[in-house]
Design an enzyme around this catalytic site. Structure first.
Site, PDB file in Angstrom:
ATOM      1  N   GLN A   1      -4.857  -1.997   9.812  1.00  0.00           N
ATOM      2  CA  GLN A   1      -4.635  -3.271   9.135  1.00  0.00           C
ATOM      3  C   GLN A   1      -5.142  -4.421  10.022  1.00  0.00           C
ATOM      4  OE1 GLN A   1      -3.434  -3.735   5.990  1.00  0.00           O
ATOM      5  NE2 GLN A   1      -3.607  -5.948   6.179  1.00  0.00           N
TER       6      GLN A   1
ATOM      7  N   LYS B   1       0.843  -1.196   0.000  1.00  0.00           N
ATOM      8  CA  LYS B   1       0.000   0.000   0.000  1.00  0.00           C
ATOM      9  C   LYS B   1       0.886   1.257   0.000  1.00  0.00           C
ATOM     10  CE  LYS B   1      -3.764  -2.522   2.205  1.00  0.00           C
ATOM     11  NZ  LYS B   1      -4.448  -2.950   3.417  1.00  0.00           N
TER      12      LYS B   1
ATOM     13  N   ASP C   1     -11.167   1.920   3.984  1.00  0.00           N
ATOM     14  CA  ASP C   1     -11.537   0.507   3.830  1.00  0.00           C
ATOM     15  C   ASP C   1     -13.015   0.337   3.480  1.00  0.00           C
ATOM     16  OD1 ASP C   1      -9.453  -1.336   4.187  1.00  0.00           O
ATOM     17  OD2 ASP C   1      -9.463  -1.082   6.370  1.00  0.00           O
TER      18      ASP C   1
HETATM   19  N1  GUN Z   1      -6.580  -7.419   6.157  1.00  0.00           N
HETATM   20  C1  GUN Z   1      -6.881  -8.199   5.074  1.00  0.00           C
HETATM   21  N2  GUN Z   1      -7.606  -7.498   4.177  1.00  0.00           N
HETATM   22  C2  GUN Z   1      -7.752  -6.255   4.690  1.00  0.00           C
HETATM   23  C3  GUN Z   1      -8.384  -5.089   4.215  1.00  0.00           C
HETATM   24  O1  GUN Z   1      -8.983  -5.040   3.136  1.00  0.00           O
HETATM   25  N3  GUN Z   1      -8.317  -3.999   5.041  1.00  0.00           N
HETATM   26  C4  GUN Z   1      -7.677  -4.035   6.244  1.00  0.00           C
HETATM   27  N4  GUN Z   1      -7.697  -2.926   7.000  1.00  0.00           N
HETATM   28  N5  GUN Z   1      -7.078  -5.103   6.704  1.00  0.00           N
HETATM   29  C5  GUN Z   1      -7.106  -6.209   5.928  1.00  0.00           C
END
Ligand code: GUN
Length: 286
Positions: A95, A51, A118
């Site tokens: 996360q 990211k 998200d």
């Molecule tokens: N962990 C696995 N997929 C995601 C996601 O799409 N967003 C977040 N914040 N954590 C994750």
């Protein structure tokens, strides 16, 4: 078999994002993302690094808040509250998974809905379920990535039966509502469903997201189905693979998204797309 490649789709979408970020920069606005990470999992650190890499490529600022696993829920909520108020931060996310001490539901819903990249906050989830047109709304990233991948390859969705083998808040449930937006007929299947194989076999589009290496063989699909594989697993040789047993697909004339190189390249883009949408709204956009 035709490949639903995420590589070309990503390149196309990236161009549009670059243009939008450049336009914001002309107005002296640099989208800024805050990332909170409080677990030591290798997978999470890779996701976060991906990211941040994309942010850098686009000239977007990202700030990583790496918290120890001992962080309490109260400390986590205090950080979120500070970031919610910080006008320089346009979007933030925590996360997942978090450490044992954290109440994920409380944390997700403590994030200001206007900064929720998200799209996990109850208010934002409710909006995409009730909107008659969700095209200008933020959307959960994996689900949005699947839809963009299908659109890029001009796969018709209207009126199609879609079997989604996943009922999570991150993948299955948002996919169901995004497919409804496309006038498709989604069916959610899960571990207690009685006739998963029969329904998959009838479906025009099948989304596999069970997290089991090569679980779905040819007997689950009609021969011209469109299969989107959301699984990310390791096979017996520790090689990255999806939920679909590709070797079993004989005489298959449909579409399949590869793993790696299918949905994966799309999901991170969707997070940054949400950040751009939210940044524009915070600066007086629609
Ligand atoms: N962990 C696995 N997929 C995601 C996601 O799409 N967003 C977040 N914040 N954590 C994750």
């Amino acid at each position: 078999m035709k490949l639903l490649s995420g590589i070309n789709a990503r390149a196309n979408f990236l161009k549009s994002l670059k243009r939008q970020v450049a336009n914001l920069k002309k107005r002296n606005i640099t989208p800024t993302l805050a990332i909170i990470l409080n677990n030591d999992s290798y997978a999470s650190s890779v996701y976060v690094a991906n990211k941040q890499k994309l942010c850098k490529e686009l000239g977007i600022k990202s700030k990583l808040f790496k918290l120890p696993a001992s962080t309490t829920n109260k400390q986590m909520l205090a950080l979120i509250s500070r970031l919610n108020k910080d006008k320089k931060i346009n979007g933030l996310f925590v996360q997942l998974p978090t450490s044992d001490k954290i109440d994920d539901d409380a944390v997700i819903n403590a994030i200001c809905p206007d900064k929720d990249v998200d799209c996990f906050h109850n208010q934002n989830v409710g909006k995409i379920w009730t909107a008659s047109d969700a095209s200008n709304l933020i959307k959960p990233c994996t689900a949005a990535g699947v839809i963009e991948l299908l659109k890029f390859h001009r796969i018709p969705m209207e009126g199609k039966l879609v079997a989604i083998v996943n009922r999570s808040n991150i993948v299955g449930k948002p996919l169901a509502t995004l497919f409804l937006q496309e006038n498709a007929t989604p069916v959610i299947l899960h571990s207690r469903s009685k006739n998963t194989k029969e329904i998959c076999k009838q479906a025009d589009i099948v989304i596999t997201a069970v997290g089991r290496a090569k679980f779905f063989d040819q007997s689950y699909f009609k021969k011209d189905a469109v299969i989107v594989d959301v699984g990310i697993n390791r096979d017996a040789n520790n090689k990255l693979c999806g939920d679909v047993n590709v070797e079993s697909l004989k005489n298959f004339i449909g579409w399949l998204s590869p793993v790696p190189g299918g949905v994966g390249p799309m999901t991170v883009l969707m997070l940054i797309n949400n950040l751009v949408i939210l940044t524009k709204k915070q600066h007086g956009g629609k």
